[in-house]
Design a protein around this motif. Structure first.
Motif, PDB file in Angstrom:
ATOM      1  N   THR A  17       0.810  -1.223   0.000  1.00 11.13           N
ATOM      2  CA  THR A  17       0.000   0.000   0.000  1.00 11.13           C
ATOM      3  C   THR A  17       0.838   1.264   0.000  1.00 11.13           C
ATOM      4  OG1 THR A  17      -0.128  -0.152   2.411  1.00 11.13           O
ATOM      5  CG2 THR A  17      -1.975  -1.067   1.143  1.00 11.13           C
ATOM      6  N   ARG A  40      -2.086  -3.590   5.698  1.00  6.25           N
ATOM      7  CA  ARG A  40      -2.891  -3.552   6.928  1.00  6.25           C
ATOM      8  C   ARG A  40      -4.114  -2.669   6.776  1.00  6.25           C
ATOM      9  NH1 ARG A  40       1.532  -0.083  10.466  1.00  6.25           N
ATOM     10  NH2 ARG A  40       2.006   1.331   8.762  1.00  6.25           N
ATOM     11  N   TYR A 154      14.474  -3.868  14.675  1.00  6.19           N
ATOM     12  CA  TYR A 154      14.214  -3.926  13.234  1.00  6.19           C
ATOM     13  C   TYR A 154      15.345  -4.665  12.518  1.00  6.19           C
ATOM     14  CZ  TYR A 154      13.994  -2.208   8.390  1.00  6.19           C
ATOM     15  OH  TYR A 154      13.972  -2.124   7.026  1.00  6.19           O
ATOM     16  N   THR A 188      11.367   6.510   1.324  1.00  4.71           N
ATOM     17  CA  THR A 188       9.946   6.195   1.488  1.00  4.71           C
ATOM     18  C   THR A 188       9.469   6.795   2.810  1.00  4.71           C
ATOM     19  OG1 THR A 188      10.371   4.161   2.678  1.00  4.71           O
ATOM     20  CG2 THR A 188      10.267   4.004   0.278  1.00  4.71           C
TER      21      THR A 188
HETATM   22  N1  LIG Z   1      13.032   2.669   3.074  1.00  2.00           N
HETATM   23  C1  LIG Z   1      14.236   2.182   3.345  1.00  2.00           C
HETATM   24  O1  LIG Z   1      15.174   2.934   3.541  1.00  2.00           O
HETATM   25  C2  LIG Z   1      14.442   0.698   3.403  1.00  2.00           C
HETATM   26  C3  LIG Z   1      15.745   0.228   3.513  1.00  2.00           C
HETATM   27  C4  LIG Z   1      15.977  -1.136   3.573  1.00  2.00           C
HETATM   28  C5  LIG Z   1      14.910  -2.008   3.534  1.00  2.00           C
HETATM   29  N2  LIG Z   1      13.640  -1.537   3.440  1.00  2.00           N
HETATM   30  C6  LIG Z   1      12.560  -2.527   3.396  1.00  2.00           C
HETATM   31  O2  LIG Z   1      11.807  -2.380   2.228  1.00  2.00           O
HETATM   32  C7  LIG Z   1      10.482  -2.809   2.444  1.00  2.00           C
HETATM   33  C8  LIG Z   1       9.517  -1.727   2.015  1.00  2.00           C
HETATM   34  O3  LIG Z   1       9.720  -0.603   2.822  1.00  2.00           O
HETATM   35  P1  LIG Z   1       9.296   0.858   2.383  1.00  2.00           P
HETATM   36  O4  LIG Z   1      10.468   1.708   2.507  1.00  2.00           O
HETATM   37  O5  LIG Z   1       8.580   0.784   1.101  1.00  2.00           O
HETATM   38  O6  LIG Z   1       8.313   1.245   3.577  1.00  2.00           O
HETATM   39  P2  LIG Z   1       6.789   1.728   3.560  1.00  2.00           P
HETATM   40  O7  LIG Z   1       6.610   2.750   2.509  1.00  2.00           O
HETATM   41  O8  LIG Z   1       6.453   2.082   4.945  1.00  2.00           O
HETATM   42  O9  LIG Z   1       6.011   0.421   3.112  1.00  2.00           O
HETATM   43  C9  LIG Z   1       5.834  -0.658   3.991  1.00  2.00           C
HETATM   44  C10 LIG Z   1       4.579  -1.385   3.602  1.00  2.00           C
HETATM   45  O10 LIG Z   1       4.323  -2.389   4.593  1.00  2.00           O
HETATM   46  C11 LIG Z   1       3.019  -2.179   5.100  1.00  2.00           C
HETATM   47  N3  LIG Z   1       2.861  -2.611   6.480  1.00  2.00           N
HETATM   48  C12 LIG Z   1       3.368  -2.049   7.601  1.00  2.00           C
HETATM   49  N4  LIG Z   1       2.923  -2.700   8.685  1.00  2.00           N
HETATM   50  C13 LIG Z   1       2.114  -3.684   8.245  1.00  2.00           C
HETATM   51  C14 LIG Z   1       1.342  -4.683   8.888  1.00  2.00           C
HETATM   52  N5  LIG Z   1       1.281  -4.777  10.211  1.00  2.00           N
HETATM   53  N6  LIG Z   1       0.623  -5.526   8.130  1.00  2.00           N
HETATM   54  C15 LIG Z   1       0.653  -5.440   6.780  1.00  2.00           C
HETATM   55  N7  LIG Z   1       1.353  -4.518   6.127  1.00  2.00           N
HETATM   56  C16 LIG Z   1       2.079  -3.648   6.854  1.00  2.00           C
HETATM   57  C17 LIG Z   1       2.794  -0.706   4.969  1.00  2.00           C
HETATM   58  O11 LIG Z   1       1.426  -0.387   5.115  1.00  2.00           O
HETATM   59  P3  LIG Z   1       0.939   1.149   5.343  1.00  2.00           P
HETATM   60  O12 LIG Z   1       0.862   1.736   3.952  1.00  2.00           O
HETATM   61  O13 LIG Z   1      -0.402   1.000   5.976  1.00  2.00           O
HETATM   62  O14 LIG Z   1       1.947   1.834   6.189  1.00  2.00           O
HETATM   63  C18 LIG Z   1       3.360  -0.482   3.588  1.00  2.00           C
HETATM   64  O15 LIG Z   1       2.471  -0.909   2.596  1.00  2.00           O
HETATM   65  C19 LIG Z   1      10.398  -3.141   3.910  1.00  2.00           C
HETATM   66  O16 LIG Z   1      10.573  -4.523   4.081  1.00  2.00           O
HETATM   67  C20 LIG Z   1      11.551  -2.393   4.495  1.00  2.00           C
HETATM   68  O17 LIG Z   1      11.966  -2.990   5.683  1.00  2.00           O
HETATM   69  C21 LIG Z   1      13.390  -0.194   3.364  1.00  2.00           C
END
Ligand SMILES: NC(=O)c1ccc[n+]([C@@H]2O[C@H](COP(=O)([O-])OP(=O)(O)OC[C@H]3O[C@@H](n4cnc5c(N)ncnc54)[C@H](OP(=O)(O)O)[C@@H]3O)[C@@H](O)[C@H]2O)c1
Lengths: 247, 254
Positions: A17, A40, A154, A188
């Motif tokens: 999402t 979620r 985390y 993000t």
């Molecule tokens: N951004 C970075 O710098 C970074 C670096 C390394 C790894 N990552 C990894 O990349 C992946 C994507 O992260 P992102 O940066 O795109 O973060 P994001 O924009 O916050 O996206 C995370 C997604 O997971 C969903 N989510 C959170 N809690 C949840 C729950 N309890 N049940 C179901 N869905 C849930 C969020 O829903 P909502 O839309 O409702 O919040 C969102 O759709 C993650 O695994 C993160 O750990 C990110």
């Protein structure tokens, strides 16, 4: 899954999402695959939100791992999916702050959402992934390399996924392809949701679009353990987070 | 010294407890099985306080922590308790994995966080996390166990600096196979007990490392070379682990 889009594939993207997950769901839909997106939130109109008719959304809150897995399995059966070509376990949550101040609930939540839920889901999806000789992709993080004092739990969950992927990859050799991809610091909303104001440092982080594209390439090529980074972004992340106060 | 040990009733925890008591220290021995601790031989110089804790339950951990309030802080803490589940990933039920994550990951994270946060650690004290050699080698046939041990090692690495500011140092230990009941239950058939290190010897090595300065420790030459091999050739190491363990599994044990 290695051949290029010979037929429409069945693709699952969790946490679709927002951020990287949303971009990945859209990218696979654009290539006319059948995409099941989960998250979620409740979403009233899937097509309006995702802009693609071939994305189905289901609410599956990963903080209830058992329920999330059974919900996702049930909807796949409803849709008549017998095989799963690609599962991207991307949904994750973070908390930031000094480890000795971390509330019990956020420790538990991160473990459930980032680790227990993927495990439940993999168990539920094993027959479908094996049937397709499909690809199971976990999203890790480059933060596991050096660790991070403000993201201890985390990072622990991401390192655990890394360990799971390493051993399961060997267990499933010949049955399905297991891999993990590690994005570096990406622009993000994840950090804001975790309670971290990045301020100007955001500028040095990678664009989610580029990261999503690099993830797709890594998946297609089967680049196990691929790290997606820009050196300077990583440097800035360490530099800023090592600072004082709430950063 | 005042020392806390989790999983103190058997295996490595038991050996650590007995060795520390022999050296005359004050030990708080925590386990969910306390009978065997009551019956410990009394030939020791130190004093032992036995505490019940069920590490699957956050409430029980909270009660254990509450019992430390107002007492003398700890000079050393061994977050040693751990459980395993061996078998093909998909043959082990989700409930067993939840238990693994609770005991091997949530419990030590929560305990470490609160011991430091509530000032239950003395100045210049030490928290010792017991991870596993699987961190270096991978462990097909115990993939979620390996995941929890990798998670724990990563947590320890993350808290090293923030805890140091609070005058608590962290040590992570990566033991190879130890000759305990736990190992016997999970080892593949035909594996030799004589190849596993005696818990008494392991305990002595770990106690010596806890006095030293290093942040990580691979006890014994086998673990040391295993780690070296695993770091240089991670793919090959995990493949060999598959051949040595996964391919010889008889059925799931959890
Ligand atoms: N951004 C970075 O710098 C970074 C670096 C390394 C790894 N990552 C990894 O990349 C992946 C994507 O992260 P992102 O940066 O795109 O973060 P994001 O924009 O916050 O996206 C995370 C997604 O997971 C969903 N989510 C959170 N809690 C949840 C729950 N309890 N049940 C179901 N869905 C849930 C969020 O829903 P909502 O839309 O409702 O919040 C969102 O759709 C993650 O695994 C993160 O750990 C990110």
């Amino acid at each position: 899954m290695a051949e290029k889009d010979a037929r429409p594939h069945t693709v699952l993207v969790t946490g679709a999402t927002d951020g990287i997950g949303l971009l990945l769901a859209r990218a696979y839909a654009k290539r006319s695959h059948h995409v099941l997106a989960t998250g979620r939130r409740g979403i009233a109109n899937d097509e309006e939100f995702f802009k693609f008719p071939n994305i189905t959304y289901v609410t599956a809150d990963q903080s209830d791992p058992r329920h999330a897995a059974s919900t996702i399995l049930a909807i796949m059966q409803d849709m008549g999916w017998e095989k799963l070509d690609l599962a991207i376990l991307n949904g994750a949550t973070a908390w930031t702050g000094p480890p000795y101040d971390e509330p019990i609930n956020t420790i538990g939540d991160q473990l459930k959402v980032n680790l227990t839920s993927p495990i439940h889901l993999i168990l539920a999806l094993t027959p479908m992934l094996h049937a397709a000789q499909g690809r199971l992709v976990m999203i890790g993080s480059t933060s596991i390399n050096k660790g991070h004092g403000q993201f201890a739990t985390y990072v622990a969950t991401k390192a655990a996924l890394n360990g799971l992927s390493r051993s399961l990859r060997e267990e499933w050799r010949g049955k399905a392809n297991v891999m993990i991809i590690h994005p570096g610091p990406t622009r993000t909303r994840m950090h804001a949701k975790a309670g971290l104001n990045l301020r100007f440092v955001r500028l040095f982080f990678m664009s989610p679009k580029k990261v999503a594209r690099a993830i797709q390439v890594a998946i297609r090529r089967g680049n196990e353990g691929r790290k997606i980074i820009t050196r300077f972004g990583c440097f800035m992340a360490r530099f800023s987070w090592a600072g004082k106060g709430q950063l | 010294m005042r020392v806390l040990i989790t999983g103190a009733a058997s295996g490595l925890g038991r050996a650590l407890t007995e060795e520390l008591l022999r050296q005359g220290h004050q030990v708080v021995a925590a386990d969910r099985e306390t009978d065997s601790l009551e019956n410990m031989p009394m030939a020791h110089r130190g004093s032992c306080t036995i505490r019940f804790v069920d590490l699957e339950s956050a409430d029980s951990i909270q009660r254990l922590l509450a019992s430390f309030q107002g007492q003398q802080p700890f000079d050393q803490v061994f977050l040693n308790a751990g459980i395993s589940a061996t078998g093909k990933f998909e043959e082990i039920p989700a409930a067993a994995y939840e238990k693994l994550i609770a005991v091997n990951l949530f419990a030590p994270i929560y305990l470490a966080s609160r011991l430091v946060g509530k000032e239950l650690m003395a100045r210049n004290s030490r928290i010792v996390f017991i991870s596993s050699l699987s961190h270096a080698m991978g462990y097909p046939g115990a993939s979620v166990y390996a995941a929890t041990k990798d998670g724990l090692a990563a947590y320890a690495r993350c808290v090293d600096k923030p805890f140091r500011k609070e005058r608590v140092r962290v040590l992570t230990v990566f033991p190879g196979p130890i000759n305990t009941a736990h190992a016997k239950r999970h080892a593949p058939e035909g594996s030799k007990a004589s190849k596993r290190m005696a818990p008494q010897k392991m305990a002595k090595l770990i106690l010596r490392a806890a006095k030293g300065k290093s942040k990580t420790y691979y006890p014994g030459s086998k673990a040391y070379f295993g780690a070296l091999f695993g770091k240089m050739m991670p793919g090959l190491a995990t493949r060999l682990m598959r051949r040595g363990i996964y391919d010889k599994l008889k059925g799931p044990v959890y």
